[in-house]
Design a protein around this motif. Structure first.
Motif, PDB file in Angstrom:
ATOM      1  N   LYS A   1       0.818  -1.214   0.000  1.00  0.00           N
ATOM      2  CA  LYS A   1       0.000   0.000   0.000  1.00  0.00           C
ATOM      3  C   LYS A   1       0.851   1.263   0.000  1.00  0.00           C
ATOM      4  O   LYS A   1       0.417   2.309  -0.491  1.00  0.00           O
ATOM      5  CB  LYS A   1      -0.918   0.024   1.218  1.00  0.00           C
ATOM      6  CG  LYS A   1      -1.799  -1.189   1.372  1.00  0.00           C
ATOM      7  CD  LYS A   1      -2.939  -1.210   0.377  1.00  0.00           C
ATOM      8  CE  LYS A   1      -3.828  -2.413   0.607  1.00  0.00           C
ATOM      9  NZ  LYS A   1      -4.930  -2.508  -0.351  1.00  0.00           N
TER      10      LYS A   1
ATOM     11  N   PHE B   1     -15.731  -4.373   5.277  1.00  0.00           N
ATOM     12  CA  PHE B   1     -14.991  -3.413   4.462  1.00  0.00           C
ATOM     13  C   PHE B   1     -15.893  -2.730   3.433  1.00  0.00           C
ATOM     14  O   PHE B   1     -15.796  -1.516   3.209  1.00  0.00           O
ATOM     15  CB  PHE B   1     -13.840  -4.118   3.733  1.00  0.00           C
ATOM     16  CG  PHE B   1     -13.190  -3.262   2.681  1.00  0.00           C
ATOM     17  CD1 PHE B   1     -12.189  -2.362   3.007  1.00  0.00           C
ATOM     18  CD2 PHE B   1     -13.604  -3.335   1.354  1.00  0.00           C
ATOM     19  CE1 PHE B   1     -11.605  -1.548   2.041  1.00  0.00           C
ATOM     20  CE2 PHE B   1     -13.028  -2.525   0.378  1.00  0.00           C
ATOM     21  CZ  PHE B   1     -12.033  -1.641   0.729  1.00  0.00           C
TER      22      PHE B   1
ATOM     23  N   PRO C   1      -2.767 -11.846  -5.029  1.00  0.00           N
ATOM     24  CA  PRO C   1      -4.029 -11.967  -4.302  1.00  0.00           C
ATOM     25  C   PRO C   1      -4.939 -10.815  -4.704  1.00  0.00           C
ATOM     26  O   PRO C   1      -4.453  -9.703  -4.929  1.00  0.00           O
ATOM     27  CB  PRO C   1      -3.621 -11.846  -2.832  1.00  0.00           C
ATOM     28  CG  PRO C   1      -2.313 -11.166  -2.826  1.00  0.00           C
ATOM     29  CD  PRO C   1      -1.677 -11.353  -4.171  1.00  0.00           C
ATOM     30  N   VAL C   2      -6.222 -11.068  -4.808  1.00  0.00           N
ATOM     31  CA  VAL C   2      -7.154 -10.017  -5.232  1.00  0.00           C
ATOM     32  C   VAL C   2      -8.218  -9.790  -4.165  1.00  0.00           C
ATOM     33  O   VAL C   2      -8.902 -10.720  -3.741  1.00  0.00           O
ATOM     34  CB  VAL C   2      -7.827 -10.395  -6.567  1.00  0.00           C
ATOM     35  CG1 VAL C   2      -8.913  -9.390  -6.925  1.00  0.00           C
ATOM     36  CG2 VAL C   2      -6.784 -10.464  -7.674  1.00  0.00           C
ATOM     37  N   GLY C   3      -8.318  -8.541  -3.735  1.00  0.00           N
ATOM     38  CA  GLY C   3      -9.361  -8.144  -2.791  1.00  0.00           C
ATOM     39  C   GLY C   3     -10.217  -7.066  -3.435  1.00  0.00           C
ATOM     40  O   GLY C   3     -11.209  -7.340  -4.105  1.00  0.00           O
TER      41      GLY C   3
ATOM     42  N   ILE D   1     -13.224  -9.100   1.214  1.00  0.00           N
ATOM     43  CA  ILE D   1     -13.872  -8.024   0.450  1.00  0.00           C
ATOM     44  C   ILE D   1     -14.846  -8.664  -0.539  1.00  0.00           C
ATOM     45  O   ILE D   1     -14.470  -9.582  -1.268  1.00  0.00           O
ATOM     46  CB  ILE D   1     -12.801  -7.176  -0.295  1.00  0.00           C
ATOM     47  CG1 ILE D   1     -11.909  -6.445   0.720  1.00  0.00           C
ATOM     48  CG2 ILE D   1     -13.459  -6.191  -1.264  1.00  0.00           C
ATOM     49  CD1 ILE D   1     -10.730  -5.698   0.109  1.00  0.00           C
TER      50      ILE D   1
ATOM     51  N   GLY E   1       1.989  -8.415   1.821  1.00  0.00           N
ATOM     52  CA  GLY E   1       2.185  -7.896   3.175  1.00  0.00           C
ATOM     53  C   GLY E   1       3.044  -8.808   4.031  1.00  0.00           C
ATOM     54  O   GLY E   1       3.185 -10.009   3.754  1.00  0.00           O
TER      55      GLY E   1
HETATM   56  C1  AN7 Z   1      -1.928  -8.010   2.266  1.00  0.00           C
HETATM   57  O1  AN7 Z   1      -6.028  -2.552   3.385  1.00  0.00           O
HETATM   58  O2  AN7 Z   1      -7.981  -3.528   0.740  1.00  0.00           O
HETATM   59  O3  AN7 Z   1      -6.816  -6.304  -4.619  1.00  0.00           O
HETATM   60  O4  AN7 Z   1      -8.064  -1.991   2.908  1.00  0.00           O
HETATM   61  O5  AN7 Z   1      -3.771  -5.898   2.462  1.00  0.00           O
HETATM   62  O6  AN7 Z   1      -5.481  -4.213  -4.400  1.00  0.00           O
HETATM   63  O7  AN7 Z   1      -7.317  -4.703  -2.801  1.00  0.00           O
HETATM   64  C2  AN7 Z   1      -6.003  -4.561   1.472  1.00  0.00           C
HETATM   65  C3  AN7 Z   1      -5.798  -5.372   0.411  1.00  0.00           C
HETATM   66  C4  AN7 Z   1      -3.824  -8.212  -0.865  1.00  0.00           C
HETATM   67  C5  AN7 Z   1      -5.665  -7.013  -1.931  1.00  0.00           C
HETATM   68  N1  AN7 Z   1      -2.960  -8.460   0.122  1.00  0.00           N
HETATM   69  O8  AN7 Z   1      -5.219  -5.994  -2.774  1.00  0.00           O
HETATM   70  C6  AN7 Z   1      -7.053  -2.649   2.691  1.00  0.00           C
HETATM   71  C7  AN7 Z   1      -7.068  -3.594   1.550  1.00  0.00           C
HETATM   72  C8  AN7 Z   1      -2.939  -7.686   1.222  1.00  0.00           C
HETATM   73  C9  AN7 Z   1      -3.841  -6.628   1.352  1.00  0.00           C
HETATM   74  C10 AN7 Z   1      -4.743  -7.198  -0.783  1.00  0.00           C
HETATM   75  C11 AN7 Z   1      -4.781  -6.402   0.337  1.00  0.00           C
HETATM   76  P1  AN7 Z   1      -6.263  -5.256  -3.718  1.00  0.00           P
END
Ligand code: AN7
Length: 379
Positions: free
Chosen positions: A66, A139, A190-192, A268, A343
């Motif tokens: 991030k 979230f 990884p996808v969130g 998410i 992370g």
């Molecule tokens: C360790 O911190 O959305 O697909 O609010 O912390 O770009 O969202 C974190 C996402 C993967 C996913 N790995 O990335 C938040 C948050 C880790 C993350 C993702 C997050 P995105």
């Protein structure tokens, strides 16, 4: 700059490829420049001939990817005169926003899901002086509120709906290509919320397609900012996104109302970069897939135990998925594969608890007892 070889973060390194004004005040903690580690023991165990790398984004200043986006988003916010940031977060965004706000001398408000963020991330937000609002919701609820609020209150959103975030995060793709001196065949993430897979696709696309041009796919993402013409590479990797089974909207084809997973970072259900991530997947010839929580935790432990790299659970989804696809042959022998480890494992020390019974034994403070315990383990 007085010391030419002193690394001062990704804005100074890539300023000609980022949309900030040349005289913008740079808010940096020295982010970026993370190691690309070639795995040895895991490919051997898989019995497949692949060049498998992990990009360890956990070694950014606040322990996650991030920071790449936050340095650019906060520098821009400050140059626009913003005095306060806001974000919804599963933890890492809030840690990063809090740190960069502290660095800039402005205020951070962070909305987190009640009881569902890893302890290390909460500790960071608190210590960096953010105002932490735990909401009775997840979230996606927080994200909705933040978007509504930003129209009404004098606060800058620093979630990845802020295009400066993705601009910063695209630099990870630049670093990978610089180090490998080629483009990987596969890039697994990884996808969130789906910002990071989108950002990497922007980065690779700028390298491959050159400057802004109405006809290029890069334009869909870059908001007119891709000024970079490198000509170094013409290929782009296949982008492969992995989700946790209980929070896998890209596999369901629609938002998931009650996402649930041990990998709280990617808990998410309604990803903000939905269209962009689909475009990245489609244009790159990649795919999305899902993993069970146990598969994710097994990969996390394997990486820590056999390669010495400790990432948080969500991050291990990229490696877990890559290992599965390498084993099955979907990722062919001879491929170069990069997995982003988003992370650091220290963010979420609680997960180690589940293994502590077998790892930790209590012995008397006497040499004979310790010797007996050691010899018992060496049998
Ligand atoms: C360790 O911190 O959305 O697909 O609010 O912390 O770009 O969202 C974190 C996402 C993967 C996913 N790995 O990335 C938040 C948050 C880790 C993350 C993702 C997050 P995105």
């Amino acid at each position: 700059m007085p010391f030419r070889n002193r690394y001062t973060g990704l804005i100074n390194k890539y300023h000609d490829r980022l949309p900030l004004a040349d005289d913008a005040r740079v808010i940096s903690l020295g982010e970026g420049g993370t190691p690309l580690i070639r795995l040895n023991n895991i490919p051997r165990a898989l019995g497949r001939d692949v060049d498998l790398y992990v990009k360890f984004e956990g070694l950014n200043p606040t322990g996650s990817f991030k920071d790449r986006g936050m340095t650019v988003a906060v520098s821009q916010a400050v140059s626009e005169g913003s005095k306060a940031l806001i974000c919804a977060s599963t933890g890492n965004t809030s840690a990063s926003a809090a740190a960069y706000a502290a660095r800039a001398g402005i205020t951070a408000f962070v909305l987190i899901p009640d009881g569902k963020i890893a302890m290390g991330k909460l500790a960071q937000a608190i210590m960096h002086g953010a105002t932490v609002l735990q909401i009775r919701g997840n979230f996606d609820d927080g994200m909705r509120i933040v978007k509504e609020l930003a129209d009404e209150a004098p606060v800058s959103i620093v979630n990845s709906v802020n295009p400066y975030r993705l601009q910063g995060q695209k630099t990870a793709a630049f670093e990978i290509v610089e180090e490998l001196e080629r483009v990987p065949d596969y890039h697994c993430l990884p996808v969130g919320n789906a910002g990071n897979i989108t950002a990497h696709w922007i980065g690779y696309s700028e390298l491959a397609l050159g400057p802004h041009d109405e006809a290029t796919a890069a334009c869909a993402f870059c908001a007119g900012h891709c000024r970079y013409q490198c000509g170094l590479v013409r290929e782009r990797p296949r982008m492969v996104g992995f989700q946790s089974r209980g929070a896998a909207p890209f596999l369901r084809g629609e938002p998931v109302a009650e996402p649930e997973t041990v990998a709280t970072a990617i808990r998410i259900g309604n990803p903000q970069s939905w269209e962009y991530a689909w475009a990245a997947s489609r244009e790159s010839g990649g795919w999305f897939d899902e993993l069970g929580d146990d598969e994710i935790l097994d990969a996390q432990r394997m990486l820590a135990g056999h390669e010495g790299v400790f990432c948080e659970p969500a991050s291990a989804a990229s490696l877990a998925g890559a290992m599965r696809d390498i084993r099955s042959g979907r990722i062919e022998q001879g491929s170069t594969v990069v997995c982003t480890l988003t992370g650091h494992g220290l963010k979420d020390p609680d997960v180690a608890q589940r293994y502590s019974a077998e790892a930790v034994s209590t012995v008397d403070a006497d040499t004979a007892a310790v010797k007996k315990a050691i010899l018992g383990r060496l049998d």
